[in-house]
Each structure stands twice: as C-alpha cells, then as structure tokens.
Design an enzyme around this catalytic site. Sequence first.
Site, mmCIF file in Angstrom:
data_model
loop_
_atom_site.group_PDB
_atom_site.id
_atom_site.type_symbol
_atom_site.label_atom_id
_atom_site.label_comp_id
_atom_site.label_asym_id
_atom_site.label_seq_id
_atom_site.Cartn_x
_atom_site.Cartn_y
_atom_site.Cartn_z
ATOM 1 N N LYS A 93 27.965 2.392 -12.652
ATOM 2 C CA LYS A 93 26.949 3.407 -12.340
ATOM 3 C C LYS A 93 27.295 4.044 -11.015
ATOM 4 O O LYS A 93 27.540 3.341 -10.019
ATOM 5 C CB LYS A 93 25.555 2.732 -12.245
ATOM 6 C CG LYS A 93 24.432 3.716 -11.955
ATOM 7 C CD LYS A 93 23.952 4.411 -13.208
ATOM 8 C CE LYS A 93 23.165 5.680 -12.939
ATOM 9 N NZ LYS A 93 24.013 6.882 -12.805
ATOM 10 N N LYS A 115 25.826 -1.413 -3.002
ATOM 11 C CA LYS A 115 24.539 -0.708 -2.943
ATOM 12 C C LYS A 115 23.711 -1.005 -4.196
ATOM 13 O O LYS A 115 22.529 -1.351 -4.116
ATOM 14 C CB LYS A 115 24.812 0.794 -2.851
ATOM 15 C CG LYS A 115 23.581 1.673 -2.740
ATOM 16 C CD LYS A 115 23.885 3.136 -3.080
ATOM 17 C CE LYS A 115 24.994 3.722 -2.242
ATOM 18 N NZ LYS A 115 25.140 5.191 -2.445
ATOM 19 N N LYS A 147 32.437 5.440 -9.556
ATOM 20 C CA LYS A 147 32.324 6.764 -8.936
ATOM 21 C C LYS A 147 33.391 7.655 -9.536
ATOM 22 O O LYS A 147 34.422 7.165 -9.998
ATOM 23 C CB LYS A 147 32.555 6.655 -7.418
ATOM 24 C CG LYS A 147 31.985 7.806 -6.632
ATOM 25 C CD LYS A 147 30.507 7.612 -6.360
ATOM 26 C CE LYS A 147 29.889 8.779 -5.670
ATOM 27 N NZ LYS A 147 28.538 8.446 -5.173
ATOM 28 N N GLY A 200 24.975 12.712 -10.253
ATOM 29 C CA GLY A 200 25.444 13.702 -9.290
ATOM 30 C C GLY A 200 25.878 13.092 -7.963
ATOM 31 O O GLY A 200 25.655 11.915 -7.687
ATOM 32 N N ASP A 201 26.520 13.913 -7.160
ATOM 33 C CA ASP A 201 26.882 13.608 -5.770
ATOM 34 C C ASP A 201 27.192 14.981 -5.164
ATOM 35 O O ASP A 201 26.709 16.004 -5.675
ATOM 36 C CB ASP A 201 28.082 12.640 -5.713
ATOM 37 C CG ASP A 201 28.288 12.026 -4.324
ATOM 38 O OD1 ASP A 201 27.597 11.071 -3.970
ATOM 39 O OD2 ASP A 201 29.150 12.536 -3.556
ATOM 40 N N THR A 215 16.918 10.353 -3.270
ATOM 41 C CA THR A 215 17.776 9.852 -2.188
ATOM 42 C C THR A 215 17.157 10.209 -0.836
ATOM 43 O O THR A 215 17.032 9.355 0.052
ATOM 44 C CB THR A 215 19.205 10.403 -2.309
ATOM 45 O OG1 THR A 215 19.641 10.236 -3.654
ATOM 46 C CG2 THR A 215 20.153 9.695 -1.364
ATOM 47 N N ASN A 256 21.165 18.320 -1.420
ATOM 48 C CA ASN A 256 20.114 17.565 -2.116
ATOM 49 C C ASN A 256 19.486 16.488 -1.225
ATOM 50 O O ASN A 256 18.256 16.408 -1.108
ATOM 51 C CB ASN A 256 20.707 16.944 -3.391
ATOM 52 C CG ASN A 256 19.728 16.012 -4.068
ATOM 53 O OD1 ASN A 256 19.761 14.806 -3.863
ATOM 54 N ND2 ASN A 256 18.822 16.570 -4.849
ATOM 55 N N SER A 314 17.938 6.509 -10.528
ATOM 56 C CA SER A 314 18.779 6.689 -11.715
ATOM 57 C C SER A 314 18.582 5.512 -12.671
ATOM 58 O O SER A 314 18.520 5.687 -13.894
ATOM 59 C CB SER A 314 20.253 6.772 -11.330
ATOM 60 O OG SER A 314 20.597 8.067 -10.891
HETATM 61 P P1 NDP Z 1 25.189 18.375 -1.765
HETATM 62 O O1 NDP Z 1 26.411 18.929 -2.381
HETATM 63 O O2 NDP Z 1 23.874 18.708 -2.350
HETATM 64 O O3 NDP Z 1 25.119 18.735 -0.211
HETATM 65 C C1 NDP Z 1 26.140 18.367 0.655
HETATM 66 C C2 NDP Z 1 25.825 18.888 2.040
HETATM 67 O O4 NDP Z 1 26.746 18.307 2.947
HETATM 68 C C3 NDP Z 1 25.998 20.398 2.158
HETATM 69 O O5 NDP Z 1 25.126 20.896 3.136
HETATM 70 C C4 NDP Z 1 27.442 20.530 2.590
HETATM 71 O O6 NDP Z 1 27.733 21.724 3.293
HETATM 72 C C5 NDP Z 1 27.597 19.334 3.507
HETATM 73 N N1 NDP Z 1 29.001 18.895 3.465
HETATM 74 C C6 NDP Z 1 29.671 18.402 2.383
HETATM 75 N N2 NDP Z 1 30.945 18.134 2.680
HETATM 76 C C7 NDP Z 1 31.082 18.475 3.968
HETATM 77 C C8 NDP Z 1 32.175 18.430 4.860
HETATM 78 N N3 NDP Z 1 33.404 17.997 4.475
HETATM 79 N N4 NDP Z 1 31.952 18.831 6.148
HETATM 80 C C9 NDP Z 1 30.721 19.271 6.532
HETATM 81 N N5 NDP Z 1 29.656 19.334 5.715
HETATM 82 C C10 NDP Z 1 29.839 18.947 4.471
HETATM 83 O O7 NDP Z 1 25.414 16.783 -1.769
HETATM 84 P P2 NDP Z 1 24.327 15.628 -1.608
HETATM 85 O O8 NDP Z 1 23.233 16.049 -0.713
HETATM 86 O O9 NDP Z 1 24.018 15.118 -2.965
HETATM 87 O O10 NDP Z 1 25.201 14.486 -0.890
HETATM 88 C C11 NDP Z 1 25.273 14.345 0.515
HETATM 89 C C12 NDP Z 1 25.734 12.947 0.868
HETATM 90 O O11 NDP Z 1 24.816 11.975 0.323
HETATM 91 C C13 NDP Z 1 27.103 12.538 0.299
HETATM 92 O O12 NDP Z 1 27.726 11.665 1.215
HETATM 93 C C14 NDP Z 1 26.747 11.752 -0.958
HETATM 94 O O13 NDP Z 1 27.766 10.855 -1.317
HETATM 95 C C15 NDP Z 1 25.496 11.032 -0.471
HETATM 96 N N6 NDP Z 1 24.594 10.532 -1.485
HETATM 97 C C16 NDP Z 1 24.094 11.369 -2.446
HETATM 98 C C17 NDP Z 1 23.209 10.886 -3.382
HETATM 99 C C18 NDP Z 1 22.586 11.761 -4.402
HETATM 100 O O14 NDP Z 1 21.738 11.261 -5.159
HETATM 101 N N7 NDP Z 1 22.894 13.054 -4.473
HETATM 102 C C19 NDP Z 1 22.830 9.465 -3.412
HETATM 103 C C20 NDP Z 1 23.344 8.689 -2.296
HETATM 104 C C21 NDP Z 1 24.207 9.225 -1.405
HETATM 105 P P3 NDP Z 1 28.520 22.909 2.549
HETATM 106 O O15 NDP Z 1 27.546 23.430 1.535
HETATM 107 O O16 NDP Z 1 28.851 23.856 3.621
HETATM 108 O O17 NDP Z 1 29.728 22.260 1.926
HETATM 109 O O1 2IT Z 2 26.049 7.691 -3.854
HETATM 110 C C1 2IT Z 2 25.152 7.536 -4.698
HETATM 111 O O2 2IT Z 2 24.447 6.524 -4.722
HETATM 112 C C2 2IT Z 2 24.925 8.622 -5.671
HETATM 113 N N1 2IT Z 2 25.591 9.653 -5.591
HETATM 114 C C3 2IT Z 2 23.922 8.445 -6.775
HETATM 115 C C4 2IT Z 2 24.513 7.697 -7.930
HETATM 116 C C5 2IT Z 2 23.663 7.620 -9.177
HETATM 117 O O3 2IT Z 2 24.183 7.068 -10.144
HETATM 118 O O4 2IT Z 2 22.523 8.079 -9.193
#
Ligand code: NDP
Ligand code: 2IT
Length: 449
Positions: free
Chosen positions: A93, A117, A129, A168-169, A213, A244, A381
């Site tokens: 997952k 996690k 992943k 998603g991520d 998240t 997100n 999830s």
């Molecule tokens: P999104 O794609 O929705 O948003 C990512 C954000 O981070 C954007 O504002 C983006 O800016 C910025 N960003 C991404 N890469 C870079 C980079 N290399 N340098 C600077 N800024 C960057 O992703 P999420 O919000 O879903 O994910 C954000 C973090 O949270 C990640 O580390 C992800 O692994 C983690 N995460 C996500 C979960 C989820 O459910 N979605 C769950 C747990 C963890 P820009 O648009 O300019 O690229």
């Molecule tokens: O990093 C994370 O925990 C996620 N991107 C969410 C993974 C999931 O299966 O909901």
Amino acid sequence: MPILHEKLHEIYDEVLHRNAGETEFHQAVHEVLDSLGPVVAKHPDYTDAAVMRRLCEPERQIIFRVAWVDDAGQVQINRGFRVEFNSALGPYKGGLRFHPSVNLGIVKFLGFEQTFKNSLTGMPIGGGKGGSDFDPKGRSDGEVMRFCQAFMTELYRHIGEHTDVPAGDIGVGGREIGYLFGQYKRITNRFESGVLTGKGIAWGGSQVRTEATGFGVVFFVDEILRANADSFDGKKVVISGSGNVAIYAIEKVEKLGGTVIACSDSSGYIVDEAGIDLELLKEIKERRRERISCYADERGPSARFIEDSTVWEVPCDIALPCATQNELNGHDAAVLAKNGCTIVAEGANMPCTPEAVRVFTEAGVVFAPGKAANAGGVATSALEMQQNASRDSWSFEHTEGRLAEIMRGVHDRSLATADEYGSPGNYVVGANIAGFIQVADAMLALGVI
Ligand code: NDP
Ligand code: 2IT
C-alpha cells in the site's frame, strides 16, 4: 552520521553496496537503523532471522516503459516504477508520484518509509510506492489522461485489491486517480473499487481521504500541544508547499485557532500576516493549477511573494514541512529555532535532513517525523479499502472521528515506545521502533520468505 550498533552497521554497509548511488534510500535506511540499537540488544531473534536485512530488500521492483502521444502528435517516453516493499502485514500500500525527479532510489526510500508508517497505523497494510518521471506541469487534461492510461496499461497486471493498492502522492490527485481507475476497469472488465484509493466520492472514494494527510498532521501536533497543556490558539504556523497536504493542513490549523502566515511552491513563498485566505489559495492551486505568486497578486496589501527563497526564514511557533524530501536543512533548522519555533512536524516524507533533525533535537524543538505525523493519509486509504470491501460508505463526521482516533493512537504508541526503549519524548526513536516491531513480529511468524 552517528555511529550505528555493530550488527546494524554491517546491514547498512550491505545496503550501500547493493544500492549504489541511491542516496535518499540510504538516508531513510540509516535513520531507521539508527533507532534500532536497543531493539537488537533486547531481541536477538530478529537478528538471527535476518529480519532487518530482509526489510531493507524490497520484495519486488518493477520498472517499465510508458510511451504516449502528446497534443502535438509527438511520441513521449517516460519511465514507470512500482516497488512492492513488504507485504508481511497486508497488501502493498502506498502512493504514486509523478514528478521529473522520480527515480528508483526515491521510490525505494518512499516504499521503505511507507512500510514502517503503515505498520505504525495498526492497520492491515504492507508497504509499497511507485510513480514516474512524467512532469504534469503545463500538460493538458488530455495529455495527463493519455499518460495515465499508458501507465496503467502496464501497471494493471501487478496490482489488485488483495495484492497492491496504489494511491496519490506528489503530482497525483483525484484527476489522475480517476484516469488510472478508468483504465484499470476498462482493461480488466471489473469494477474492483479496492484496487486504488483516493477515488471520487461518487465512484467508491471515502469522505476525508482528500483532507486526511493535512488534517492528520495537525491532529498529531494537537496531541503534542495537549500533552504540554497547550493548544493551537494564537499560534503562528508556517507551512511549505501548497499542494494537497499543505492546503488541508492550513484548513485544520485555522479551524483549531492557529494562523498560517506563509506557504510556498517550488518558485518561492508567500507571506500573509492576516492569515492565508484558504478559498483563494484553493482557487489558484487546486482549480486553476497556477503558481503561488498569483496569490499575492490577487490577495491585496496583506500578502507578498518572495521569489526563490526559503519559507523557513519566516518566524513562527510551529513549522510544518509539507512539500518534498530534504527541503529543510541544518541552516533552516537553526534559523527556525533561533526565531522561537518550538514544534516541527513533517507532513511530507523525509523533508528534514539528518542535520536539521540533529539541530532541532539539540535546540529542544519537538520534532515529529513523517512516518508518524503524515500517517493520516494512508490510514484513511485503509478506511477507504474497508468501505470498499463492505460496499459501504461512511459520513464525513464518522470518518474524521476515525482519523483523529488513529492519529491519537500513532502519537501515543510512538511516545510510549520511546519511553520503553530509553528515549523519552523522542518521536523518531518511538515511531521507528514501534513501526519496526509489528512488521518484524509478522515476518518472524511467516518464516524465511
Ligand atoms: P502535491 O503534488 O499536491 O503538492 C506538492 C507541493 O510541494 C507543491 O506545492 C509543489 O510545488 C511542492 N514541491 C514538490 N516538489 C518540490 C520540489 N522538488 N521543490 C520544491 N517544492 C516542491 O503533493 P502532496 O501535497 O500530495 O505531497 C506533498 C508531500 O507529502 C510529499 O512529500 C508526499 O510524499 C507527502 N505525503 C503525501 C500524502 C498524500 O496523501 N498526498 C500522504 C503522506 C505524505 P510545485 O507545484 O511548484 O511543484
Ligand atoms: O506517503 C503516503 O503515505 C502517501 N502518499 C499516501 C499513500 C496511500 O496509500 O494513501
């Protein structure tokens, strides 16, 4: 880096040797091994059965070509990945990331983190992943759809509701999950809801998954505050990213009485001393998919945009890195501590460098690692999978209540385990050990496989 326990040092050397050049993966493994010294001393059976060594080697790594045609009629080639890391506790997952930086080492670090996690949530999910070096920025809806269809045309044969359940991520949200699910359904001729999470509410999704998240990180910080007889009331919060995780963290902080005064994207950051206007931010980032500078242009005099600089220079009480790995370094950590920040919780995966974590620890800043603080997304999830399996759908209030309860559990388990293993108050040690023990016990029970 600090010296590891002797047996763990051998394992780390093997990881370096076998995974040359995969620096993010090395970093994630080192951070976990660094916490496990007291466990090795107390439970020799884990070492005898090579549990740690097996945990560092993914069960399966899939790399594939994704060929698709862009709007100009040109053939584009990307690389797709799915690393099925560990299935001792349940189906693999974890999310899919679409970003030009994606490579095997990054997917492996994320899959490794995900395994611990997911274990820490106490839910029946293994770790995995995936993703691609596809860059969605500037691509039309039609291009994103054709890419997702091409990606799923290979991925479908490796996943399933009892096998591997992506979500998603970075770069993968509701729109992409829709196209991916549509193509899976078309190829298999099955409406198999439980094969992906993060689906739309009308077609098998769960309430609160979109928010989970960000809400979860804030619930986790709320637990830290409560443990210190404090609250969000009147606190200034700085958040990186505006995707997100960041958006829904902002929403919950504001609900709980704090003020988020800054957030960012990869072009720079905005400061809004009046507090971020969430509806405007959502309009710009979620609906129009534009850059963060538009926020300052449209908000009026309370807001300004600072280009190509780090959001961590903005003084705050609480900092929530919610963008990407290694986005907050030792220098940033020192600036935050000097400016009076007392709590840092990782919404992103591994956003703080090891040096930053060391600075926080030495400065007495409470630090909550991602594998505990951002577990709310994957936990919800798992709730979506539960609803899909029972063909049921729960209300927003009920699901949010479950999320809050899960985050409290992750918090309390991390703290109690840190105490038990001689590092009171250390959420890194507590989360790593608690996450490890549950997977390790399952692996012992299942034999050498
Ligand atoms: P999104 O794609 O929705 O948003 C990512 C954000 O981070 C954007 O504002 C983006 O800016 C910025 N960003 C991404 N890469 C870079 C980079 N290399 N340098 C600077 N800024 C960057 O992703 P999420 O919000 O879903 O994910 C954000 C973090 O949270 C990640 O580390 C992800 O692994 C983690 N995460 C996500 C979960 C989820 O459910 N979605 C769950 C747990 C963890 P820009 O648009 O300019 O690229
Ligand atoms: O990093 C994370 O925990 C996620 N991107 C969410 C993974 C999931 O299966 O909901």
